[in-house]
Scaffold this active site. Structure first.
Site, PDB file in Angstrom:
ATOM      1  N   LEU A 299       9.383  -5.579  -2.737  1.00 59.61           N
ATOM      2  CA  LEU A 299       8.656  -4.322  -2.850  1.00 59.61           C
ATOM      3  C   LEU A 299       8.969  -3.378  -1.684  1.00 59.61           C
ATOM      4  O   LEU A 299       8.776  -3.721  -0.525  1.00 59.61           O
ATOM      5  CB  LEU A 299       7.150  -4.593  -2.901  1.00 59.61           C
ATOM      6  CG  LEU A 299       6.244  -3.374  -3.082  1.00 59.61           C
ATOM      7  CD1 LEU A 299       6.522  -2.693  -4.406  1.00 59.61           C
ATOM      8  CD2 LEU A 299       4.788  -3.794  -2.968  1.00 59.61           C
ATOM      9  N   ASP A 300       9.460  -2.175  -2.026  1.00 61.54           N
ATOM     10  CA  ASP A 300       9.752  -1.110  -1.061  1.00 61.54           C
ATOM     11  C   ASP A 300      10.744  -1.531   0.014  1.00 61.54           C
ATOM     12  O   ASP A 300      10.765  -0.968   1.110  1.00 61.54           O
ATOM     13  CB  ASP A 300       8.459  -0.612  -0.400  1.00 61.54           C
ATOM     14  CG  ASP A 300       7.549   0.115  -1.375  1.00 61.54           C
ATOM     15  OD1 ASP A 300       8.069   0.779  -2.278  1.00 61.54           O
ATOM     16  OD2 ASP A 300       6.322  -0.006  -1.241  1.00 61.54           O
ATOM     17  N   GLU A 301      11.594  -2.517  -0.288  1.00 58.66           N
ATOM     18  CA  GLU A 301      12.572  -2.982   0.698  1.00 58.66           C
ATOM     19  C   GLU A 301      14.003  -2.933   0.163  1.00 58.66           C
ATOM     20  O   GLU A 301      14.893  -3.574   0.714  1.00 58.66           O
ATOM     21  CB  GLU A 301      12.226  -4.404   1.149  1.00 58.66           C
ATOM     22  CG  GLU A 301      10.911  -4.509   1.906  1.00 58.66           C
ATOM     23  CD  GLU A 301      10.625  -5.921   2.401  1.00 58.66           C
ATOM     24  OE1 GLU A 301      11.544  -6.767   2.327  1.00 58.66           O
ATOM     25  OE2 GLU A 301       9.503  -6.174   2.861  1.00 58.66           O
TER      26      GLU A 301
END
Length: 301
Positions: A244-246
């Protein structure tokens, strides 16, 4: 009657009917640039721009290259060009592909209730600054339907709840297949995508989020940032992965703030940074300027 979207596409295709880009990633070694240049010369191409970059050239690193060129009667020569280049690709162990400028990429925009990123993309598309076909906008809320339809773009409202998430994503994936979508843009789409949804579009989903992660993860990040007295806020646009979001970062932007700014000021400034960062990231993807590598990207200017 031909729509505005269709007229824009037809005009761009006519003006770029002989233009293409070649993107390459491979182990670094001598002779790559010479081989690519000779190949294009031998086929009668005129190179318009060539960029290359090497990671650790002295230690068996990785080489990246983007070449933009013009080749007469290109649309009838695609298959032959790719078959011929495959010999060079195999020799240098390349990951490569030709991207033809007249093959306009088809973009699906996902949005929830906030409209700032959506509107920036639509404004740039309408002005001709964002070269894409945007055949659909998908949302888990109905609020922005009238706004989107003013641009002549179909709007699909697909509600998402914890109980219906899998069914909703199947409907969304069916739409992406039906409209032959090349890339999906999450323009402040406030849903976490499932691994199955992401796997259906590997490195073809672009997201935007504020730069407070991971310090202010979760709800009300601007209020908490204000309480901490932050001095810089910004945004990050990246490809979506299971982490997530990486995912690999495409573009970032920042803006200085001070003690005189309220929490509402921070939100306003944050929205401005978010929409410009996302628009740049999407444009660079559409122009084939981005080559992902591991969890990073090489972005050619």
């Amino acid at each position: 009657m031909t729509s505005l979207r269709q007229r824009k596409i037809q005009l761009f295709q006519e003006n770029n009917k002989d233009k293409a880009r070649l993107l390459i990633s491979c182990p670094d070694q001598p002779g790559i640039v010479a081989a690519v240049s000779k190949f294009l010369f031998d086929h009668g191409a005129n190179i318009l721009q060539s960029d290359q970059y090497s990671i650790d050239p002295e230690g068996g690193g990785r080489f990246f290259m983007r070449v933009e060129f013009i080749l007469p009667n290109l649309s009838g020569r695609e298959k032959h060009l790719e078959e011929e280049f495959s010999i060079i690709g195999e020799k240098f162990k390349m990951n490569w592909h030709f991207a033809y400028a007249y093959h306009i990429k088809r973009v699906a925009i996902f949005v929830s209730k906030q409209d700032h990123c959506l509107m920036e993309l639509l404004w740039q598309w309408q002005a001709g600054d964002l070269v894409a076909d945007i055949p659909i906008v998908i949302s888990n809320h109905p609020d922005l339907g009238p706004t989107v339809e003013q641009f002549g773009i179909p709007f699909y409202h697909i509600p998402v709840t914890k109980e219906t998430k899998q069914e909703a994503e199947q409907k969304q994936l069916k739409l992406l297949e039906e409209y032959k979508i090349d890339v999906s843009v999450l323009a402040r789409y406030m849903q976490i995508l499932s691994p199955e949804f992401i796997a259906a579009q590997p490195l073809k989903i672009i997201n935007i989020h504020h730069s407070f992660l991971p310090a202010f993860i979760g709800a009300r990040p601007y209020e908490r940032a204000y309480d901490r007295g932050v001095k810089i806020i910004g945004a990050t646009s990246h490809y979506v992965t299971d982490n997530l979001d990486e995912g690999p970062i495409i573009e970032q932007g920042v803006q200085r703030v001070s003690h005189s700014h309220t929490a509402e000021d921070l939100k306003r400034i944050g929205r401005s940074v978010e929409r410009s960062v996302l628009a740049r990231a999407v444009a660079w993807h559409l122009e084939d300027r981005v080559i992902p590598f591991k969890n990073k990207t090489v972005v050619f200017g």
